[in-house]
Design an enzyme around this catalytic site. Sequence first.
Site, PDB file in Angstrom:
ATOM      1  N   HIS A  74       0.778  -1.214   0.022  1.00 46.67           N
ATOM      2  CA  HIS A  74      -0.095  -0.022   0.014  1.00 46.67           C
ATOM      3  C   HIS A  74       0.923   1.322  -0.029  1.00 46.67           C
ATOM      4  CE1 HIS A  74       1.092   0.362   4.127  1.00 46.67           C
ATOM      5  NE2 HIS A  74       0.638  -0.874   4.587  1.00 46.67           N
TER       6      HIS A  74
HETATM    7  P1  TYD Z   1      -1.716  -2.913   7.499  1.00 51.16           P
HETATM    8  O1  TYD Z   1      -1.204  -1.504   7.727  1.00 51.16           O
HETATM    9  O2  TYD Z   1      -2.386  -3.334   6.471  1.00 51.16           O
HETATM   10  O3  TYD Z   1      -0.554  -3.967   7.694  1.00 51.16           O
HETATM   11  P2  TYD Z   1       0.982  -3.957   6.960  1.00 51.16           P
HETATM   12  O4  TYD Z   1       1.049  -2.920   5.913  1.00 51.16           O
HETATM   13  O5  TYD Z   1       2.042  -3.949   8.028  1.00 51.16           O
HETATM   14  O6  TYD Z   1       0.911  -5.291   6.189  1.00 51.16           O
HETATM   15  O7  TYD Z   1      -2.574  -3.213   8.785  1.00 51.16           O
HETATM   16  C1  TYD Z   1      -3.027  -4.674   9.105  1.00 51.16           C
HETATM   17  C2  TYD Z   1      -4.055  -4.539  10.060  1.00 51.16           C
HETATM   18  O8  TYD Z   1      -4.022  -3.756  11.460  1.00 51.16           O
HETATM   19  C3  TYD Z   1      -5.261  -3.687   9.488  1.00 51.16           C
HETATM   20  O9  TYD Z   1      -6.552  -4.398   9.876  1.00 51.16           O
HETATM   21  C4  TYD Z   1      -5.186  -2.653  10.389  1.00 51.16           C
HETATM   22  C5  TYD Z   1      -4.470  -2.875  11.689  1.00 51.16           C
HETATM   23  N1  TYD Z   1      -3.786  -1.728  12.121  1.00 51.16           N
HETATM   24  C6  TYD Z   1      -4.109  -0.912  13.128  1.00 51.16           C
HETATM   25  O10 TYD Z   1      -5.516  -1.345  13.939  1.00 51.16           O
HETATM   26  N2  TYD Z   1      -3.338  -0.149  13.830  1.00 51.16           N
HETATM   27  C7  TYD Z   1      -2.180   0.041  13.233  1.00 51.16           C
HETATM   28  O11 TYD Z   1      -1.329   1.202  13.767  1.00 51.16           O
HETATM   29  C8  TYD Z   1      -1.779  -0.313  12.093  1.00 51.16           C
HETATM   30  C9  TYD Z   1      -0.069  -0.313  11.355  1.00 51.16           C
HETATM   31  C10 TYD Z   1      -2.442  -1.495  11.626  1.00 51.16           C
END
Ligand code: TYD
Length: 136
Positions: free
Chosen positions: A51
């Site tokens: 992303h």
């Molecule tokens: P995501 O940012 O998509 O993870 P990555 O980029 O590391 O693969 O987040 C994964 C899940 O965690 C998503 O459901 C949102 C949640 N999340 C939070 O609740 N708080 C946060 O600070 C972050 C980074 C993610």
Amino acid sequence: MDPRIRIIDFPIVHEPRGNLSFIEGERQIPFPIKRVYYLYDVPGGAVRGGHAHKDLQQVIIALSGSFDVVLDDGKQRHKMSLNRSYHGLYLPNMVWRELENFSSGAVCLVLASEIYLESDYIRDIREFRQAVENEA
Ligand code: TYD
């Protein structure tokens, strides 16, 4: 690649007892830190990220172990390996990132300029590329 992307060197205090690094908000980090999160227990072969952020800036640190960060600024793709706990990868807004090739036991620490906001994410690479084109 976006010239704003850079590695920040954190200070290191070397001692026979072990090394110590520190991060002082707004001294080493170019934004006020609003959130800290970390990835750990990442299974082999897993890919995180995938992303871009509309406004959020981040510093990514391989606190332990190593992983690769694949960056895409909408024009070029570039892979970087993070494997030093005294290096922070500064990512401005509007950079697509994928984190992969995590070593066993790797810990990825992220310092973020904003609290979690799903509406700040662009999770579709075509939408990201379109947004970069529209900005130009
Ligand atoms: P995501 O940012 O998509 O993870 P990555 O980029 O590391 O693969 O987040 C994964 C899940 O965690 C998503 O459901 C949102 C949640 N999340 C939070 O609740 N708080 C946060 O600070 C972050 C980074 C993610």
